[in-house]
Write a protein that holds these residues in place. Structure first.
Motif, short mmCIF file in Angstrom:
data_model
loop_
_atom_site.label_atom_id
_atom_site.label_comp_id
_atom_site.label_asym_id
_atom_site.label_seq_id
_atom_site.Cartn_x
_atom_site.Cartn_y
_atom_site.Cartn_z
N PRO A 99 0.79 -1.23 0.00
CA PRO A 99 0.00 0.00 0.00
C PRO A 99 0.83 1.29 0.00
CG PRO A 99 -0.14 -1.09 2.12
CD PRO A 99 0.62 -2.00 1.22
N ALA A 100 2.06 1.27 0.48
CA ALA A 100 2.96 2.44 0.52
C ALA A 100 2.28 3.64 1.17
CB ALA A 100 3.45 2.78 -0.88
N ILE A 101 1.75 3.43 2.36
CA ILE A 101 1.01 4.47 3.06
C ILE A 101 1.90 5.67 3.43
CG2 ILE A 101 -0.31 4.99 5.16
CD1 ILE A 101 -1.86 3.40 3.12
N LEU A 102 3.13 5.41 3.86
CA LEU A 102 4.02 6.51 4.23
C LEU A 102 4.33 7.41 3.03
CD1 LEU A 102 5.68 7.90 6.39
CD2 LEU A 102 7.57 6.37 5.81
N THR A 103 4.61 6.82 1.89
CA THR A 103 4.87 7.59 0.68
C THR A 103 3.65 8.41 0.29
OG1 THR A 103 6.36 5.86 -0.08
CG2 THR A 103 5.60 7.43 -1.72
N LYS A 104 2.49 7.82 0.38
CA LYS A 104 1.26 8.54 0.05
C LYS A 104 0.96 9.65 1.04
CE LYS A 104 -0.63 4.74 -2.52
NZ LYS A 104 -1.67 3.77 -2.69
N ALA A 105 1.29 9.45 2.31
CA ALA A 105 1.09 10.50 3.31
C ALA A 105 2.03 11.67 3.05
CB ALA A 105 1.31 9.94 4.72
N ILE A 106 3.26 11.38 2.63
CA ILE A 106 4.21 12.45 2.32
C ILE A 106 3.73 13.25 1.11
CG2 ILE A 106 6.55 12.91 1.48
CD1 ILE A 106 7.44 10.53 3.30
N TRP A 107 3.32 12.55 0.04
CA TRP A 107 2.81 13.23 -1.15
C TRP A 107 1.54 14.02 -0.82
CZ3 TRP A 107 5.12 14.77 -5.22
CH2 TRP A 107 6.22 14.08 -5.71
N THR A 108 0.70 13.45 0.03
CA THR A 108 -0.52 14.15 0.43
C THR A 108 -0.18 15.45 1.16
OG1 THR A 108 -1.75 12.09 0.60
CG2 THR A 108 -2.60 13.95 1.84
N THR A 109 0.80 15.40 2.04
CA THR A 109 1.21 16.58 2.78
C THR A 109 1.77 17.65 1.85
OG1 THR A 109 1.67 15.21 4.71
CG2 THR A 109 2.67 17.40 4.67
N VAL A 110 2.59 17.25 0.88
CA VAL A 110 3.18 18.21 -0.06
C VAL A 110 2.09 18.86 -0.91
CG1 VAL A 110 4.65 18.41 -2.11
CG2 VAL A 110 5.43 17.09 -0.14
N VAL A 111 1.20 18.06 -1.48
CA VAL A 111 0.15 18.60 -2.34
C VAL A 111 -0.83 19.45 -1.54
CG1 VAL A 111 -1.80 17.96 -3.82
CG2 VAL A 111 0.37 16.75 -4.03
N ALA A 112 -1.20 19.01 -0.34
CA ALA A 112 -2.12 19.77 0.50
C ALA A 112 -1.51 21.11 0.93
CB ALA A 112 -2.54 18.97 1.73
N THR A 113 -0.21 21.13 1.17
CA THR A 113 0.46 22.37 1.54
C THR A 113 0.44 23.37 0.39
OG1 THR A 113 1.87 21.18 3.10
CG2 THR A 113 2.61 23.37 2.40
N VAL A 114 0.72 22.90 -0.82
CA VAL A 114 0.67 23.78 -2.00
C VAL A 114 -0.75 24.27 -2.22
CG1 VAL A 114 0.97 23.84 -4.50
CG2 VAL A 114 2.71 22.76 -3.06
N LEU A 115 -1.72 23.38 -2.11
CA LEU A 115 -3.12 23.75 -2.29
C LEU A 115 -3.56 24.76 -1.23
CD1 LEU A 115 -5.70 23.13 -3.93
CD2 LEU A 115 -6.19 21.34 -2.28
N TRP A 116 -3.17 24.51 0.02
CA TRP A 116 -3.52 25.43 1.11
C TRP A 116 -2.87 26.80 0.90
CZ3 TRP A 116 -0.74 28.14 4.76
CH2 TRP A 116 -1.51 28.75 5.76
N ALA A 117 -1.63 26.82 0.44
CA ALA A 117 -0.95 28.09 0.19
C ALA A 117 -1.69 28.89 -0.89
CB ALA A 117 0.50 27.86 -0.21
N GLY A 118 -2.17 28.20 -1.93
CA GLY A 118 -2.95 28.87 -2.96
C GLY A 118 -4.24 29.44 -2.40
N ILE A 119 -4.93 28.67 -1.60
CA ILE A 119 -6.18 29.14 -0.98
C ILE A 119 -5.89 30.31 -0.05
CG2 ILE A 119 -8.01 28.50 0.65
CD1 ILE A 119 -7.87 25.66 -0.56
N PHE A 120 -4.82 30.22 0.71
CA PHE A 120 -4.45 31.30 1.63
C PHE A 120 -4.16 32.60 0.86
CE2 PHE A 120 -1.27 33.68 4.08
CZ PHE A 120 -1.97 33.86 5.26
N MET A 121 -3.43 32.49 -0.25
CA MET A 121 -3.13 33.68 -1.05
C MET A 121 -4.40 34.31 -1.63
SD MET A 121 0.00 34.30 -0.95
CE MET A 121 1.61 33.65 -0.75
N ILE A 122 -5.32 33.48 -2.09
CA ILE A 122 -6.57 34.00 -2.65
C ILE A 122 -7.40 34.68 -1.57
CG2 ILE A 122 -8.79 33.32 -3.63
CD1 ILE A 122 -7.27 31.24 -5.30
N VAL A 123 -7.46 34.07 -0.39
CA VAL A 123 -8.25 34.66 0.71
C VAL A 123 -7.63 35.98 1.16
CG1 VAL A 123 -8.91 34.34 3.12
CG2 VAL A 123 -9.25 32.49 1.48
#
Length: 87
Positions: free
Chosen positions: A46-70
């Motif tokens: 399942p490679a859960i750790l790898t997926k959690a790391i990728w999730t954190t990276v993508v969510a951080t970029v997405l959150w930064a975009g939302i933060f900039m727009i707000v």
């Protein structure tokens, strides 16, 4: 955006991205037997750790975009073309 709202938005982004990332690279076990603790739909690795790391990276970029727009006035209900008229 206050810190509590920021944390909640990040949590929602992270959770949504996690469910989008989970199916990547899944190869089901073709001959999994319930007596061995396996199931045909269970992934081999399942490679859960790898997926959690990728999730954190993508969510951080997405959150930064939302933060900039707000924080910008581009999408604001207080000023600009979306502003509500005063009563």
């Amino acid at each position: 955006m206050g810190w509590a709202t920021g944390i909640m938005v990040y949590f929602l982004c992270w959770w949504t991205v996690l469910f989008a990332v989970l199916p990547f690279g899944i190869q089901p076990e073709p001959d999994g037997r319930e007596t061995d603790g396996g199931w045909r739909g269970a992934p081999r690795r399942p490679a859960i750790l790898t997926k959690a790391i990728w999730t954190t990276v993508v969510a951080t970029v997405l959150w930064a975009g939302i933060f900039m727009i707000v924080r910008s006035d581009w999408l604001s209900f207080r000023s600009g073309w979306l502003a509500m008229t005063p009563n």
